[in-house]
Design a protein around this motif. Structure first.
Motif, mmCIF file in Angstrom:
data_model
loop_
_atom_site.group_PDB
_atom_site.id
_atom_site.type_symbol
_atom_site.label_atom_id
_atom_site.label_comp_id
_atom_site.label_asym_id
_atom_site.label_seq_id
_atom_site.Cartn_x
_atom_site.Cartn_y
_atom_site.Cartn_z
ATOM 1 N N HIS A 81 40.488 43.820 34.304
ATOM 2 C CA HIS A 81 39.468 42.826 34.908
ATOM 3 C C HIS A 81 40.346 41.911 35.607
ATOM 4 O O HIS A 81 39.794 40.865 35.699
ATOM 5 N N GLY A 82 41.680 41.870 35.358
ATOM 6 C CA GLY A 82 42.658 40.936 36.073
ATOM 7 C C GLY A 82 42.791 40.818 37.392
ATOM 8 O O GLY A 82 42.546 41.707 38.128
ATOM 9 N N TYR A 83 43.550 39.908 38.012
ATOM 10 C CA TYR A 83 44.010 39.845 39.157
ATOM 11 C C TYR A 83 45.093 41.011 39.545
ATOM 12 O O TYR A 83 45.927 41.161 38.447
ATOM 13 N N MET A 84 44.988 41.392 40.637
ATOM 14 C CA MET A 84 46.403 42.041 40.918
ATOM 15 C C MET A 84 46.957 41.729 42.489
ATOM 16 O O MET A 84 46.400 40.847 42.964
ATOM 17 N N SER A 85 47.706 42.303 43.121
ATOM 18 C CA SER A 85 48.024 41.871 44.573
ATOM 19 C C SER A 85 46.486 41.969 45.067
ATOM 20 O O SER A 85 46.000 43.130 44.940
#
Lengths: 399, 399
Positions: free
Chosen positions: A71-75
């Motif tokens: 559920h996190g940020y990625m590029s």
């Protein structure tokens, strides 16, 4: 202290999508008369459930993946493993040679189109579209102050009028948008058509000393009938950018998940990839929804239920033409584009409502005189609607 | 045939978010030296997993809900039951009286801000922001050709400089954006501050005969320490529009899910609600991701792991001030905004990289001379980083 909304929005709110207005109306009618008594052919909202692979993938991922990563940020362009999986799947299917750098995960095809138009358009740049076309292209181009140039429809067979297209290309043409299988006609561009189109674009690029991008909007790629092939456009024309969506193929329209393909052969490919990454962020998408990125990566081989749509297509096409309505038989997508028995097709759509049939005027696709019938409904809805269509046909003396 | 991307994008790509550049750099360093040896304080990417209610809700929904509805289109503003649940939860918590019409589900707070700015801004309309502020506001306002007007930071306590704010309001001011708890300072606006701000806005509205919207960007609302209260702004000023995100409270930043609140008291509320619905569609979001709408609706009472962040806050704040660094103690969010020991804080951030510490220059928040340290990392990262911070302190003779 009134009229605080932006001027640009005022017109848009007033002319707000007839398709969406119809969708809202359908929900109201369904409440009043019962959903089973309303024949809502207004929206491309698949009634076929997502293939079983989707639910399986969702359950597996919830169990297997670290929620902080999941559920996190990625590029902003998406998870690298997902982009890699998409590239490999395309290479396998279409004999292309994409790498993860060529893939940018997007908030559906609508998000992808906005990202690439934001990336490319300076104010007054021209974007050529071929009628009939999805009316929202007007809004997307206008978002970046571009100018839509319309190639008029060839109502004989709804194939693109390439002669007129060639005439409408100018030094200011930044892009041409094509959509095959086509919404609203169901036409699929043949290889010969694509080769002619590519030749024209190359000739005009040389004449003007410019680059003209071919933006291929492909949400319906997997939905074709009778063994028709949908050529992969990057193989025919270097400056092709593909916008894809899983909305129709995996019946996930609400999830907003798709991707852009920016091949290395395209002019300024690396700059475009970098800018599309930034555009994804600053348009407020930030990134395509993370969980759904992981889900579609596991479902790239899943198949849409094409036989279901095909049964709808055959049933409705034969019944309507039997009743005296006229339309070409679609080769793809899930729409019939039917000639209105009266010139003012909006009046015809209004009349259809009396019989609880909801269809969309062709004006929404820059092709008045026709109506779009979305047959991505249940087969029962098709069967149950035929009596109402018959009454409509009688009212308009189609025979 | 070069430089095909839009002029507006060129500058943006060149100045692309320092925060994001740092995030990409962090991933590279982690590959090279091992993730445990890199202290990445660059991004507001929660290391605390989503609360258990989220996983439970995901599993339940997959089992219980009809996939055609779950993954399908709904009104562009979101599922009615989800909007209703959000409204009721807010009413319960803040003694407000919202209805579902007041809630528009959005693709995170970034999506919500873009929707409301697209809805409101005519070219050259002014949007006032209070430094230090999240640098992406510049891009969001520029997307709609608005002009950002910056109120300079009050570096004594980082409370808003209301006197300067009042001076910077003009006839062209369409909106003021506030962000409390604040990124990057962790400051929370007190009730007294909000009342003063509301008075100023009302006075200026009357003076100019205009409406000035207060846009409250609230992704950090739930993350507060020491029992601090975050007043609900719609109760203090009629023309308030709230942008919320579940990114931080439920640790779902990658999922892109949030909402706008457009209260009926706001000038032209109904028109704004209708236009925001259209803006959601034409900006290419179409709607907030459908599955995640349903998930958050079931998790409105779930709590962020504030004690975890608080432990990080206490540990890092005490260690850094002990080492001779200077910063205010944040009351909310998960950032420390630390005075750079040298004027050029970008150089300081570069130096920190030698010790594998990644932090973001204050210039990204229109407040040079400071750096932002995002402590939404694991507690172990905090503890392990302290030796490196100590070396950095020694290099810069902070004591």
């Amino acid at each position: 202290m009134v009229d605080m909304i932006a001027d640009k929005m005022k017109a848009l709110v007033n002319n707000s999508s007839a398709i969406r207005a119809m969708f809202e109306e359908g929900k109201k009618l369904a409440k009043e008369y019962g959903a089973e008594n309303v024949y809502d052919f207004s929206l491309g909202n698949p009634n076929v459930p997502a293939p079983p692979e989707v639910q399986a993938a969702m359950c597996e991922i919830v169990k297997e993946e670290d929620p902080v990563v999941l559920h996190g940020y990625m590029s902003n362009s998406g998870y690298e493993d997902v982009r890699q999986a998409v590239a490999e799947s395309l290479n396998e299917r279409f004999d292309t040679s994409f790498e993860k750098e060529n893939i940018i995960m997007t908030v559906g095809a609508a998000g992808g189109l906005n990202v690439i138009l934001k990336t490319l358009l300076n104010p007054q740049d021209e974007v050529v579209v071929i009628a009939p076309y999805f009316g929202e292209y007007n809004a997307y181009v206008s978002n970046y102050d571009g100018v839509v140039v319309v190639v008029s429809p060839d109502t004989r067979d709804f194939k693109p009028n390439l002669k007129e297209l060639e005439e409408k290309l100018t030094k200011r043409t930044k892009a041409v948008i094509v959509n095959s299988p086509n919404n609203p006609t169901g036409v699929v561009y043949s290889e010969a058509t694509i080769q002619k189109l590519a030749d024209i674009l190359r000739r005009k690029q040389q004449e003007f000393g410019t680059d003209i991008y071919l933006i291929s909007d492909e949400p319906y790629r997997e939905l074709v009938y009778d063994g028709v092939e949908v050529p992969y456009l990057t193989k025919y024309y270097e400056n092709t950018i593909v916008g894809y969506s899983f909305s129709k193929s995996l019946s996930l329209p609400g999830e907003r998940i798709g991707y852009l393909v920016i091949p290395k052969e395209a002019a300024d490919a690396e700059e475009i990839q970098a800018a599309a990454n930034v555009a994804t962020r600053i348009l407020g998408y930030v990134n395509a929804p993370s969980f759904m990125q992981k889900v579609v990566a596991r479902c790239l081989e899943a198949k849409a239920d094409v036989p279901y749509y095909n049964r709808n297509r055959e049933a409705l096409y034969h019944a309507l033409t039997e009743m005296g309505f006229h339309c070409i038989k679609p080769e793809g997508a899930f729409y019939l584009f039917v000639k209105s028995p009266i010139e003012d097709e909006k009046k015809f759509c209004e009349a259809a409502k009396k019989y609880h049939i909801l269809i969309v005027p062709g004006s929404s696709f820059s092709c008045p005189g026709y109506v779009r019938i979305a047959y991505c409904v249940s087969y029962e809805t098709i069967l149950n609607s035929l009596d109402s269509f018959r009454k409509l046909a009688e009212e308009f003396h189609t025979k």
